[in-house]
Scaffold this motif. Structure first.
Motif, PDB file in Angstrom:
ATOM      1  N   PHE A 271      -1.505  25.301  11.690  1.00 38.83           N
ATOM      2  CA  PHE A 271      -1.076  25.378  13.083  1.00 38.83           C
ATOM      3  C   PHE A 271      -0.450  24.037  13.450  1.00 38.83           C
ATOM      4  CE2 PHE A 271      -4.829  28.223  12.831  1.00 38.83           C
ATOM      5  CZ  PHE A 271      -4.194  29.414  13.159  1.00 38.83           C
ATOM      6  N   GLY A 272       0.491  24.065  14.374  1.00 39.72           N
ATOM      7  CA  GLY A 272       1.207  22.841  14.700  1.00 39.72           C
ATOM      8  C   GLY A 272       0.786  22.175  15.993  1.00 39.72           C
ATOM      9  N   TYR A 273       0.180  22.938  16.906  1.00 35.10           N
ATOM     10  CA  TYR A 273      -0.023  22.430  18.252  1.00 35.10           C
ATOM     11  C   TYR A 273      -1.439  22.757  18.736  1.00 35.10           C
ATOM     12  CZ  TYR A 273       5.049  22.371  17.962  1.00 35.10           C
ATOM     13  OH  TYR A 273       6.349  22.146  17.555  1.00 35.10           O
ATOM     14  N   LEU A 274      -2.217  21.702  18.967  1.00 31.81           N
ATOM     15  CA  LEU A 274      -3.577  21.839  19.480  1.00 31.81           C
ATOM     16  C   LEU A 274      -3.678  21.160  20.840  1.00 31.81           C
ATOM     17  CD1 LEU A 274      -5.545  20.715  16.265  1.00 31.81           C
ATOM     18  CD2 LEU A 274      -4.636  23.002  16.769  1.00 31.81           C
ATOM     19  N   ASN A 275      -4.650  21.587  21.653  1.00 33.44           N
ATOM     20  CA  ASN A 275      -4.894  20.866  22.899  1.00 33.44           C
ATOM     21  C   ASN A 275      -5.758  19.639  22.604  1.00 33.44           C
ATOM     22  OD1 ASN A 275      -7.557  21.726  22.648  1.00 33.44           O
ATOM     23  ND2 ASN A 275      -7.412  23.249  24.274  1.00 33.44           N
ATOM     24  N   ARG A 276      -6.124  18.905  23.634  1.00 33.68           N
ATOM     25  CA  ARG A 276      -6.864  17.668  23.401  1.00 33.68           C
ATOM     26  C   ARG A 276      -8.185  17.918  22.696  1.00 33.68           C
ATOM     27  NH1 ARG A 276      -8.614  12.679  27.522  1.00 33.68           N
ATOM     28  NH2 ARG A 276      -9.675  11.503  25.860  1.00 33.68           N
TER      29      ARG A 276
ATOM     30  N   LYS B 173       3.444  29.197  13.232  1.00 32.71           N
ATOM     31  CA  LYS B 173       3.426  28.328  12.058  1.00 32.71           C
ATOM     32  C   LYS B 173       4.737  27.580  11.886  1.00 32.71           C
ATOM     33  CE  LYS B 173      -0.693  29.382  10.770  1.00 32.71           C
ATOM     34  NZ  LYS B 173      -0.919  30.431   9.762  1.00 32.71           N
ATOM     35  N   GLY B 174       5.761  27.960  12.623  1.00 35.89           N
ATOM     36  CA  GLY B 174       7.040  27.273  12.543  1.00 35.89           C
ATOM     37  C   GLY B 174       7.850  27.540  13.790  1.00 35.89           C
ATOM     38  N   GLY B 175       8.877  26.731  14.009  1.00 36.88           N
ATOM     39  CA  GLY B 175       9.711  26.878  15.187  1.00 36.88           C
ATOM     40  C   GLY B 175      10.921  25.972  15.102  1.00 36.88           C
ATOM     41  N   PRO B 176      11.449  25.522  16.247  1.00 33.37           N
ATOM     42  CA  PRO B 176      12.624  24.643  16.235  1.00 33.37           C
ATOM     43  C   PRO B 176      12.341  23.260  15.669  1.00 33.37           C
ATOM     44  CG  PRO B 176      12.303  25.678  18.394  1.00 33.37           C
ATOM     45  CD  PRO B 176      11.056  25.911  17.610  1.00 33.37           C
ATOM     46  N   PHE B 177      11.071  22.857  15.602  1.00 29.72           N
ATOM     47  CA  PHE B 177      10.719  21.513  15.135  1.00 29.72           C
ATOM     48  C   PHE B 177       9.822  21.523  13.895  1.00 29.72           C
ATOM     49  CE2 PHE B 177      11.367  21.360  19.730  1.00 29.72           C
ATOM     50  CZ  PHE B 177      12.405  20.446  19.798  1.00 29.72           C
ATOM     51  N   LYS B 178       9.051  22.565  13.726  1.00 30.11           N
ATOM     52  CA  LYS B 178       8.129  22.638  12.583  1.00 30.11           C
ATOM     53  C   LYS B 178       8.705  23.565  11.525  1.00 30.11           C
ATOM     54  CE  LYS B 178       3.271  23.387  11.389  1.00 30.11           C
ATOM     55  NZ  LYS B 178       3.468  24.300  10.238  1.00 30.11           N
TER      56      LYS B 178
ATOM     57  N   ARG C 244      -9.777  20.312   9.051  1.00 32.80           N
ATOM     58  CA  ARG C 244     -10.700  21.126   9.854  1.00 32.80           C
ATOM     59  C   ARG C 244      -9.990  21.793  11.031  1.00 32.80           C
ATOM     60  NH1 ARG C 244     -13.853  17.338  11.034  1.00 32.80           N
ATOM     61  NH2 ARG C 244     -13.189  16.907  13.175  1.00 32.80           N
ATOM     62  N   GLN C 245      -9.055  21.104  11.668  1.00 28.08           N
ATOM     63  CA  GLN C 245      -8.474  21.600  12.916  1.00 28.08           C
ATOM     64  C   GLN C 245      -7.137  22.329  12.735  1.00 28.08           C
ATOM     65  OE1 GLN C 245     -11.773  20.461  14.534  1.00 28.08           O
ATOM     66  NE2 GLN C 245     -10.214  21.307  15.868  1.00 28.08           N
ATOM     67  N   PHE C 246      -6.282  21.861  11.843  1.00 27.69           N
ATOM     68  CA  PHE C 246      -4.929  22.420  11.743  1.00 27.69           C
ATOM     69  C   PHE C 246      -4.821  23.538  10.700  1.00 27.69           C
ATOM     70  CE2 PHE C 246      -4.032  18.253  13.620  1.00 27.69           C
ATOM     71  CZ  PHE C 246      -3.114  18.586  14.613  1.00 27.69           C
TER      72      PHE C 246
ATOM     73  N   PHE D 231      16.998  29.814   5.611  1.00 31.50           N
ATOM     74  CA  PHE D 231      15.560  29.894   5.820  1.00 31.50           C
ATOM     75  C   PHE D 231      15.231  30.150   7.286  1.00 31.50           C
ATOM     76  CE2 PHE D 231      16.294  26.578   2.520  1.00 31.50           C
ATOM     77  CZ  PHE D 231      15.889  27.321   1.418  1.00 31.50           C
ATOM     78  N   PHE D 232      14.359  31.108   7.520  1.00 32.17           N
ATOM     79  CA  PHE D 232      13.785  31.281   8.850  1.00 32.17           C
ATOM     80  C   PHE D 232      12.693  30.228   9.031  1.00 32.17           C
ATOM     81  CE2 PHE D 232      14.863  35.809   7.742  1.00 32.17           C
ATOM     82  CZ  PHE D 232      15.910  35.945   8.642  1.00 32.17           C
ATOM     83  N   THR D 233      12.637  29.614  10.196  1.00 36.00           N
ATOM     84  CA  THR D 233      11.548  28.676  10.488  1.00 36.00           C
ATOM     85  C   THR D 233      10.707  29.115  11.679  1.00 36.00           C
ATOM     86  OG1 THR D 233      12.983  27.305  11.888  1.00 36.00           O
ATOM     87  CG2 THR D 233      12.826  26.714   9.557  1.00 36.00           C
ATOM     88  N   CYS D 234      11.200  30.070  12.461  1.00 37.88           N
ATOM     89  CA  CYS D 234      10.424  30.566  13.601  1.00 37.88           C
ATOM     90  C   CYS D 234       9.498  31.673  13.098  1.00 37.88           C
ATOM     91  CB  CYS D 234      11.354  31.072  14.695  1.00 37.88           C
ATOM     92  SG  CYS D 234      12.381  29.783  15.427  1.00 37.88           S
ATOM     93  N   LEU D 235       8.337  31.257  12.629  1.00 34.60           N
ATOM     94  CA  LEU D 235       7.396  32.173  12.006  1.00 34.60           C
ATOM     95  C   LEU D 235       6.086  32.197  12.788  1.00 34.60           C
ATOM     96  CD1 LEU D 235       7.897  31.107   8.263  1.00 34.60           C
ATOM     97  CD2 LEU D 235       9.101  32.901   9.516  1.00 34.60           C
ATOM     98  N   GLY D 236       5.546  33.389  12.984  1.00 31.08           N
ATOM     99  CA  GLY D 236       4.260  33.534  13.644  1.00 31.08           C
ATOM    100  C   GLY D 236       3.116  33.181  12.721  1.00 31.08           C
ATOM    101  N   ARG D 237       1.916  33.365  13.195  1.00 31.07           N
ATOM    102  CA  ARG D 237       0.743  32.967  12.419  1.00 31.07           C
ATOM    103  C   ARG D 237       0.707  33.630  11.048  1.00 31.07           C
ATOM    104  NH1 ARG D 237      -5.781  33.874  13.634  1.00 31.07           N
ATOM    105  NH2 ARG D 237      -6.448  32.711  11.774  1.00 31.07           N
TER     106      ARG D 237
END
Length: 362
Positions: free
Chosen positions: A291-296, A305-310, A280-282, A55-61
């Motif tokens: 999405f996995g990462y938002l600012n404050r 949408k995915g990477g080394p951790f998601k 609402r946010q993710f 499985f690929f996990t490094c996926l863009g939006r």
């Protein structure tokens, strides 16, 4: 003794409240169920390596692969997730899920041993706990009774300081993460319920659910901080104020489970609060998945949408568990004489059910 004049009114009010709760739970069940369908469809469509397997996990939006590197722990988690969906939810009893999990579990077409099971060369940890091949419980019920202990990620030296060449520096062990405390919380909550230990259950809810939530929720912008300092000092992690997908997934599971096992409506209200923020946010209504990462402030920091951790794990696990718990709660609230509900109409991936009103969300 005869009934008081106000008793019929009280019974009507209780009945109305129960019906209102049932409607809200039903709306959330439909919303969660639809979202799980969309999330699983995203990974089925974009993550399978048809040429080499895995499985690929490094996926863009939009699901495009931006790095073909594969991570063993995310391979194992996706296999586990597919198997769990296949076993637990009837609509996912589909051959493409089972075949993908079996192919990755047994190895590639070249006969090489790529087994992810215990004893295989890519085995990366102890036996998984129910609903989670995760990293294990962080801390213990005893640790949680100490100030800040429920959210600590490891042992800590006395005073939270280490002596370095330049004098006293903050220890990394002073970092506190609400996400790990909440994940450990629902692990321990299940353990307490299986043991039939109400005292431990109450302790877990207080120290592993409510304590990290109260200290970790951002009062200004909503959402859970990623890092905090166990002593209330300034965190040193640069990403401390970011909002990540997985702590919110764990919070949804923890508070819905807490309500299911205790009946405390305050826990249900926190579930609504966290779930409303999370959806609402993710959630990405255009391409699916979260999405996995938002600012404050809750704005998207990374569009991936995915990477080394998601990978295909925290989001579908959260949605699947919440769907099961919501179904169970609705079955408890169903009127004894009510007829069986008609089958819900099929939902397209682009037409989610109407969002439930934010009853009790604030």
């Amino acid at each position: 003794m005869g009934r008081s004049e106000g008793e019929p009114c009280l019974q009507v009010q209780v009945s109305q409240d129960m019906e209102k709760e049932r409607e809200t739970l039903q709306a959330w069940k439909e919303r969660v169920e639809h979202e799980l369908d969309v999330v699983v469809a995203f990974w089925l469509e974009h993550s399978h390596d048809q040429e080499h397997g895995g499985f690929f996990t490094c996926l863009g939006r939009d699901g495009q692969v931006y790095d073909d590197l594969k991570y063993v722990w995310l391979q194992g988690r996706q296999v586990w997730m597919y198997c769990r969906l296949y076993r637990k939810l009837e609509r996912f009893r589909r051959p493409e899920l089972l075949n993908a999990a079996k192919a990755e579990r047994s190895g590639g077409d070249d006969g090489s041993d790529r087994a992810l099971g215990a004893g295989g060369p890519l085995w990366a940890g102890p036996a998984p706990a129910p609903w989670g091949p995760g990293r294990g419980v962080h801390g213990s019920a005893h640790d949680a009774s100490q100030p800040g202990g429920a959210a600590r990620g490891g042992r800590r030296r006395a005073g939270g300081q280490l002596r370095g060449a330049g004098g006293l520096v903050r220890s990394e062990d002073s970092a506190a993460r609400a996400g790990h405390a909440l994940e450990a919380g629902w692990f321990l909550l299940r353990h307490a319920v299986r043991r039939g230990d109400p005292k431990l259950r109450a302790h877990v809810i207080d120290k592993f659910l409510l304590l990290p939530f109260r200290s970790g929720w951002d009062p200004d912008h909503g959402g859970l901080f990623y890092f905090q300092d166990a002593d209330g000092l300034c965190p040193t992690q640069l990403e401390w104020a970011m909002k990540l997908w997985w702590p919110h997934s764990e919070a949804m599971i923890a508070f819905l489970m807490g309500y299911s096992e205790s009946g405390d409506s305050a826990l249900l209200n926190i579930f609504y609060q966290v779930a409303e923020y999370t959806f609402r946010q993710f959630r990405d209504p255009e391409y699916g998945e979260w999405f996995g990462y938002l600012n404050r402030e809750g704005k998207i920091a990374l569009t991936i949408k995915g990477g080394p951790f998601k990978g295909c794990f925290h989001v579908p696990r959260c949605l699947a568990m919440c769907e099961e718990m919501l179904s169970d709660l609705l079955s408890r609230l169903a009127p004894a004489s009510a007829p069986a509900p008609a089958p819900a109409p099929a939902l397209s991936a682009r037409s989610p059910p109407a969002d439930p009103a934010r009853r009790g969300a604030e």
